[in-house]
Design an enzyme around this catalytic site. Structure first.
Site, PDB file in Angstrom:
ATOM      1  N   PHE A   1       0.932  -1.249   0.038  1.00  0.00           N
ATOM      2  CA  PHE A   1      -0.048   0.123  -0.049  1.00  0.00           C
ATOM      3  C   PHE A   1       0.918   1.189   0.067  1.00  0.00           C
ATOM      4  O   PHE A   1       1.887   1.300   0.819  1.00  0.00           O
ATOM      5  CB  PHE A   1      -1.047   0.058   1.215  1.00  0.00           C
ATOM      6  CG  PHE A   1      -1.947   1.095   1.443  1.00  0.00           C
ATOM      7  CD1 PHE A   1      -2.892   1.281   0.541  1.00  0.00           C
ATOM      8  CD2 PHE A   1      -1.497   2.456   1.991  1.00  0.00           C
ATOM      9  CE1 PHE A   1      -3.843   2.590   0.555  1.00  0.00           C
ATOM     10  CE2 PHE A   1      -2.139   3.530   1.908  1.00  0.00           C
ATOM     11  CZ  PHE A   1      -3.454   3.491   1.301  1.00  0.00           C
ATOM     12  N   CYS A   2       0.542   2.140  -0.925  1.00  0.00           N
ATOM     13  CA  CYS A   2       1.456   3.135  -0.957  1.00  0.00           C
ATOM     14  C   CYS A   2       0.717   4.470  -0.711  1.00  0.00           C
ATOM     15  O   CYS A   2      -0.301   5.015  -1.427  1.00  0.00           O
ATOM     16  CB  CYS A   2       2.195   3.405  -2.413  1.00  0.00           C
ATOM     17  SG  CYS A   2       2.977   4.835  -2.693  1.00  0.00           S
TER      18      CYS A   2
END
Length: 382
Positions: free
Chosen positions: A221-222
């Site tokens: 998850f960025c």
């Protein structure tokens, strides 16, 4: 899967209340993942919530955990999931990246390209300046696609079965249970069961705690793009990184050439006389190189992983996944690596790439476990 976890007893206690009273942290976690989060605010006949009951019974740490979980879910009037700033909360740090890219391009255009303190532009420098603007703009388009695209969310158990079930509730429940009759569970791989999405996850799929969904080919998850990076948007993410890397390298080169030409033209004094000019160009180079190092490291890493058909999550947690410990001595070995060319084609066209199975047919440990379980069932029936 059909347990009525919202049903209270005569004392007003739900299963989450009783798990908190008993101090059973694992049961609380399972219930919360299964959809009991709204019950964190529910009270029994005495007016106590699960977190308050846990503290009263001496389970202080569990009570604090439940209270923090409730606060995270609700988030207040402004930053909660339904608050006034819910959109900004969901985008994470994405506005920062947009501001940084637009700010760098603006600084480049006005303080490097169009700086009147510098000598006139040459044709090559002007061409590379256009490369900077075009690649940065295309990168922003891909950043938008990365943020808004479906990263590869796997449908929930009920949702995935609704298309193939009859209108009767019994038929829906039957197909739902049938979908959970998976060889992965028979082989003892209970970690592939997602109680939140009510599915048996395929290999390479992971439940994201931020989006609260299972993501196919989960990479990470960025927060900088405000979305998961998975099968559906990984190609956008990698292309965005490399386009911005081109823009950063080209803009740094143009800025250094412009500064060098100004110094050689003996215009240093006139450039600094107005309090701007060359100082802003030097500031741009420093900021540009700082961002360039970070983007280059991430771009090269992602490109290398795409070429090997492996994800960031798999490299960080390979010892947890049996399908990656297929070497003769239990060492890391990726069974999904089909060669650099084939791997890149799969990443570039994710819709054509097959979904990973829930179990590898050639895994000797899982196959043996499944055979023993079936033999035990046959013996019990006899």
């Amino acid at each position: 899967m059909d347990a009525r976890y919202t049903l209270p007893d005569k004392e007003g206690c739900t299963p989450l209340h009783w798990a908190a009273i008993r101090g059973n942290g694992e049961a609380c976690t399972l219930l919360l993942q299964g959809g009991s989060a709204p019950l964190l605010a529910a009270t029994d006949v005495t007016g106590s919530t699960p977190s308050q009951l846990a503290v009263e019974k001496g389970h202080r740490y569990l009570g604090v955990h439940l209270a923090e979980y409730r606060e995270k879910q609700e988030g207040g009037k402004w930053c909660g999931k339904k608050g006034h700033l819910a959109f900004l909360t969901s985008t994470q740090l994405c506005p920062v990246i947009w501001s940084l890219i637009i700010g760098l391009v603006t600084l480049f255009v006005y303080q490097v390209v169009q700086n009147t303190s510098f000598p006139p532009l040459t044709v090559p420098v002007a061409a590379w300046s256009w490369v900077v603007v075009i690649s940065a703009s295309l990168g922003l388009i891909l950043l938008y696609k990365t943020t808004t695209a479906d990263p590869g969310f796997v449908a929930h158990g009920r949702q995935s079965n609704s298309k193939n079930t009859s209108n009767s509730g019994n038929g829906e429940r039957y197909n739902h249970y049938k979908s959970l009759d998976s060889p992965a569970l028979w082989a003892g791989n209970w970690s592939q069961l997602c109680v939140t999405c009510k599915i048996v996850r395929p290999l390479r799929c992971k439940h994201c705690g931020t989006t609260d969904r299972c993501v196919e080919l989960f990479d990470h998850f960025c927060p900088w793009v405000g979305n998961c990076i998975g099968k559906g948007n990984r190609h956008y993410f990698v292309a965005f990184l490399w386009l911005e890397l081109v823009a950063l390298v080209a803009s740094a080169g143009v800025a250094i050439v412009r500064i060098h030409s100004a110094v050689r033209a003996a215009s240093w004094a006139s450039a600094g006389a107005g309090g701007g000019g060359i100082q802003w160009a030097i500031f741009f180079v420093i900021l540009d190189i700082f961002v360039l190092i970070s983007v280059a490291a991430l771009a090269i890493t992602q490109a290398s992983q795409v070429a090997r058909n492996v994800t960031t999550n798999e490299l960080a947690n390979w010892h947890r996944y049996k399908y990656l410990r297929t070497g003769p001595d239990g060492s890391f070995q990726n069974p999904f690596d089909k060669g650099c060319k084939h791997n890149c084609v799969e990443a570039l066209f994710p819709a054509r790439a097959p979904t990973a199975p829930v179990m590898l047919a050639f895994d000797p440990q899982e196959t043996m476990s499944l055979v023993k379980m079936e033999q035990g069932q046959l013996a019990a029936n006899v």
